[in-house]
Design an enzyme around this catalytic site. Structure first.
Site, PDB file in Angstrom:
ATOM      1  N   ASN A 393       0.821  -1.198   0.000  1.00 25.16           N
ATOM      2  CA  ASN A 393       0.000   0.000   0.000  1.00 25.16           C
ATOM      3  C   ASN A 393       0.864   1.259   0.000  1.00 25.16           C
ATOM      4  O   ASN A 393       1.037   1.896  -1.043  1.00 25.16           O
ATOM      5  CB  ASN A 393      -0.957  -0.019   1.195  1.00 25.16           C
ATOM      6  CG  ASN A 393      -1.946   1.120   1.168  1.00 25.16           C
ATOM      7  OD1 ASN A 393      -1.903   1.963   0.284  1.00 25.16           O
ATOM      8  ND2 ASN A 393      -2.837   1.164   2.131  1.00 25.16           N
ATOM      9  N   ASP A 394       1.436   1.599   1.153  1.00 26.42           N
ATOM     10  CA  ASP A 394       2.183   2.853   1.251  1.00 26.42           C
ATOM     11  C   ASP A 394       3.299   2.975   0.215  1.00 26.42           C
ATOM     12  O   ASP A 394       3.580   4.069  -0.266  1.00 26.42           O
ATOM     13  CB  ASP A 394       2.788   2.987   2.657  1.00 26.42           C
ATOM     14  CG  ASP A 394       1.710   3.218   3.710  1.00 26.42           C
ATOM     15  OD1 ASP A 394       0.658   3.774   3.354  1.00 26.42           O
ATOM     16  OD2 ASP A 394       1.924   2.834   4.870  1.00 26.42           O
ATOM     17  N   VAL A 395       3.915   1.857  -0.140  1.00 28.48           N
ATOM     18  CA  VAL A 395       5.059   1.926  -1.052  1.00 28.48           C
ATOM     19  C   VAL A 395       4.645   2.240  -2.487  1.00 28.48           C
ATOM     20  O   VAL A 395       5.487   2.383  -3.360  1.00 28.48           O
ATOM     21  CB  VAL A 395       5.876   0.617  -1.048  1.00 28.48           C
ATOM     22  CG1 VAL A 395       6.479   0.371   0.322  1.00 28.48           C
ATOM     23  CG2 VAL A 395       5.046  -0.559  -1.500  1.00 28.48           C
ATOM     24  N   ALA A 434       1.136   3.815   7.420  1.00 28.38           N
ATOM     25  CA  ALA A 434       1.486   5.198   7.725  1.00 28.38           C
ATOM     26  C   ALA A 434       0.252   6.003   8.110  1.00 28.38           C
ATOM     27  O   ALA A 434       0.353   7.158   8.496  1.00 28.38           O
ATOM     28  CB  ALA A 434       2.186   5.844   6.535  1.00 28.38           C
TER      29      ALA A 434
END
Lengths: 464, 102
Positions: A393-395, A434
Site C-alpha cells: 500500500n504505502d510503497v 502510515a
C-alpha cells in the site's frame, strides 16, 4: 595445542565466515558460501575442544547440551514456515544476546579460566569489554523478544509511547556508562548485575515505541547489536574468530538498517525514536471526503491481465499475511500461457524484514531472475499494461512524490500509477500503516479488487 | 617499547568492520533475509567462550555456578548455529533460475 596454533585456526574460521557472506552476492554462489560458514563453525568448535583438552565427564555434558540445542535448532529450521521468517530471526537474535550475557557472567565469576585475573581483581580492560558485551547482549535479548512478540502478533504492533520516554532511555544509558565506570573502580559484583538488569530494561524500552512496519529497521538493528555484543565478548576472550565475526555481523546489520531507513526516506533516529504509524493521524481522516472508487471482480481482473502484453506484480506484507504467494505463482503461470510477460517489483521495505518478499516468492518457485528491485524496474511501469498490487500500500502511494505535508513525503515509491491500469487487491479502503490515504485508489485507471489477497488471486486463476 | 596485544585485536576488529562493509554491500538485496539468518548463525561462534566456561575448573563439581552459565550459553548458541545454518540452507535451496525450456 599451542596458543599460537589455536589463534591461527580461529583466524581461518573468521576467513571462512567472510567467505560465507561473500557467497551471498549471488544466488549461485550462496549455497557454497553457507557451506564455508558451516566449516568455519566446525573448525572453531573442534579446536576449542582440543585446546581445553579435558575429555572428562564435563566434556560429555558439553556434547550432550550441544546435541540438545542443535536438535531444537534443526527442528525449528525445518518446521518454520517461510512467512514466519521475521519472527524466527528476531528469536534467534535474542538467543545470541542471552548467550553473550551468560558467557560474560561466567567470565566475570571465573576470570582465571580466561586469563583475565582473579575475582575482585580483574583487568580493567577486560572488565570494560565484558560489561559492554553483557550490556549490549542484554539489550539485544530483551529488545529481540519485544520485536518477536510484535511480529508474532502476541503484542500489538502499534507503538507504545509515554511522556519523558526518550529522557528515561537516555538517563538509563548514562547510568549504564556510570555503572561500568564504577565497576572498574570497585570490582564489586553488585554493579555488574545491576548493569545487566538495567540493560534488560533498556532493551524493552527501546523497542516498544517502534511500530510494526518499522520492524525491518528494528530487526536489522538488533542484528547489528548481536554482532557488537559478540565482538565485546571476543575482546574479553581474546578470540580472533569472535572479533572478526562480531565486526562482520555488526557492520552487516548496520548496513541493512541504513538500506531500510533509506527505503522509507527516514533517518535512523526518526525510526528509533518511534511513535510512527500511531493513532494520531486525525488530519488525514477529517480531510477525507467520500471519493468515488472503481471496484471490480476477479472476472474483470482476469480479462484485463489476459489481454495485456506485460504485467508487473507488486507484492507487500499483505501477501505474506494471506499466504498468497503460491496462488500468485499459479496466476502468473496462467498469464504466461496466454503470452503475457510478467515480472515482479519489490520495494526495499516491503514486508517485515529485508528481503522478506524475495524469500516468499522463491518459496513459491518464482525464478529469482523475474524479480526486480525498485531501481531496476521503476522505469518499466510506464510501459506496462497492468500493475497487480497485492498486499502493498504505502510503497505505491504517489502522495510521497506530490505532497510535502505527507508523513511519507520523499520516500522512494514504486511508480505503479504510471502503468496503463492498476489492479489493487485490498480488503477495504482503509489506510496503510502510515495512516494516510492512498491517492492511487481514486485514480481513473485503478480498479480496486476488494477481497482477501489469496482468495482473489485464486478466483482470478479460475477465470483465466 | 612493546605494543599492547589489545592494539592488535583492535586492528583486526577495525579491519574486519571494513571487510564487512564492502562484503555486505555486495550482497544482492534479494538475499538479505538469508544474510540475516547466516549472520545469526556465525555470531553464535560465541559458543567457543561458552565451551571454555563450561569446562573450566575442577572436574569434581562440573555444575559450579560459573560452569552452569557456560552450559546454558552452549544450549542457546547451539540452537542458533544449527537453526541458523539449516534455515539459511533451506532458503537458499529455493532460489532458482528460470528454466530454459519455455
Amino acid at each position: 595445542m599451542s596458543a599460537n596454533l589455536l589463534a591461527i585456526f580461529y583466524l581461518i574460521s573468521g576467513i571462512l565466515f567472510i567467505l560465507a557472506l561473500r557467497g551471498l552476492s549471488s544466488p549461485e554462489t550462496s549455497r557454497q558460501g553457507n557451506l564455508f560458514g558451516i566449516i568455519g563453525m566446525a573448525i572453531a568448535i573442534g579446536v576449542t575442544f582440543l585446546s581445553v583438552g579435558n575429555f572428562s565427564t564435563g566434556f560429555l555434558y558439553v556434547l550432550g547440551f550441544l546435541v540438545i540445542g542443535g536438535s531444537v535448532g534443526a527442528f525449528i529450521a525445518y518446521k518454520i514456515p517461510m512467512t514466519a521468517m521475521p519472527e524466527l530471526v528476531a528469536g534467534f537474535h535474542s538467543l545470541v544476546g542471552l548467550a553473550a550475557v551468560f558467557v560474560a557472567i561466567s567470565a566475570f565469576l571465573n576470570p582465571e579460566v580466561f586469563n583475565l585475573g582473579s575475582p575482585g581483581d580483574i583487568k580493567i580492560a577486560s572488565l570494560i569489554e565484558m560489561s559492554l558485551g553483557a550490556a549490549i547482549g542484554a539489550i539485544t535479548f530483551t529488545g529481540s523478544i519485544i520485536a518477536f512478540l510484535k511480529l508474532r502478533g502476541i503484542m500489538s504492533g502499534s507503538p507504545i509511547t509515554f511522556a519523558v520516554q526518550h529522557y528515561l532511555n537516555l538517563s538509563l544509558g548514562l547510568i549504564l556508562i556510570g555503572l561500568i565506570f564504577y565497576l572498574c573502580k570497585t570490582q564489586i559484583d553488585t554493579w555488574f548485575w545491576t548493569i545487566i538488569l538495567i540493560s534488560f530494561l533498556l532493551g524493552i524500552l527501546l523497542i516498544i515505541p517502534i511500530g510494526g512496519a518499522d520492524m525491518p529497521v528494528v530487526i536489522s538493528m538488533l542484528n547489528s547489536y548481536s554482532g557488537w555484543a559478540a565482538a565485546g565478548i571476543g575482546f574479553t576472550l581474546e578470540n580472533t574468530a569472535l572479533i572478526i565475526t562480531g565486526a562482520l555481523v555488526g557492520s552487516s546489520g548496520a548496513i541493512l538498517s541504513y538500506i531500510m531507513c533509506k527505503g522509507m526516506n527516514r533517518s535512523f533516529f526518526n525510526v528509533i525514536l518511534g511513535g510512527f504509524g500511531g493513532t494520531d493521524q486525525s488530519k488525514s481522516k477529517t480531510d477525507k471526503e467520500q471519493r468515488p472508487v472503481k471496484s471490480g471482480n476477479a472476472d474483470d481482473a482476469a480479462f484485463l491481465m489476459k489481454n495485456a502484453s506485460s504485467v508487473i506484480i507488486v507484492p507487500g506484507y499483505g501477501m505474506a499475511v494471506a499466504q498468497a504467494q503460491h496462488a500468485l505463482r499459479e496466476m502468473v503461470d496462467g498469464l504466461k500461457k496466454n503470452g503475457v510477460k510478467v515480472t515482479y517489483a519489490i520495494h526495499p521495505v516491503a514486508g517485515r524484514m529485508p528481503g522478506h518478499m524475495n524469500v516468499l516468492l522463491a518459496e513459491a518457485n518464482v525464478p529469482y531472475d523475474e524479480v526486480f528491485e525498485l531501481e531496476e524496474i521503476n522505469n518499466d511501469f510506464a510501459n506496462c499494461d497492468v500493475a497487480y498490487v497485492i498486499g502493498a500500500n504505502d510503497v505505491t502511494n504517489p502522495v510521497a512524490k506530490t505532497d510535502p505535508q505527507s508523513p511519507i513525503y520523499g520516500m522512494p515509491i514504486l511508480d505503479v500509477e504510471k502503468s496503463k491500469s492498476v489492479l489493487f487487491v485490498k480488503r477495504s479502503l482503509s489506510p496503510g500503516y502510515a495512516g494516510i490515504d492512498n491517492d492511487l485508489f481514486y485514480r481513473d485507471n485503478t480498479l480496486m479488487l476488494f477481497a482477501d489477497a489469496k482468495k482473489m488471486t485464486e478466483d482470478i486463476v479460475k477465470n483465466l | 617499547m612493546e605494543i599492547d596485544p589489545f592494539i592488535f585485536r583492535l586492528s583486526i576488529f577495525i579491519l574486519s568492520i571494513f571487510i564487512g562493509y564492502y562484503v555486505v554491500w555486495s550482497v544482492t538485496p534479494s538475499l538479505h533475509t538469508p544474510l540475516m539468518s547466516v549472520t545469526n548463525a556465525i555470531s553464535s561462534v560465541i559458543i567457543v567462550g561458552a565451551i571454555i566456561a563450561a569446562l573450566a575448573g575442577n572436574s569434581v563439581n562440573i555444575f559450579d555456578t560459573a560452569n552452569i552459565y557456560g552450559f546454558l550459553a552452549i544450549i542457546l548458541a547451539a540452537i542458533n548455529i544449527f537453526g541458523g545454518f539449516l534455515v539459511t540452507q533451506r532458503m537458499l535451496a529455493m532460489y532458482k533460475k528460470k528454466r530454459k525450456d519455455k
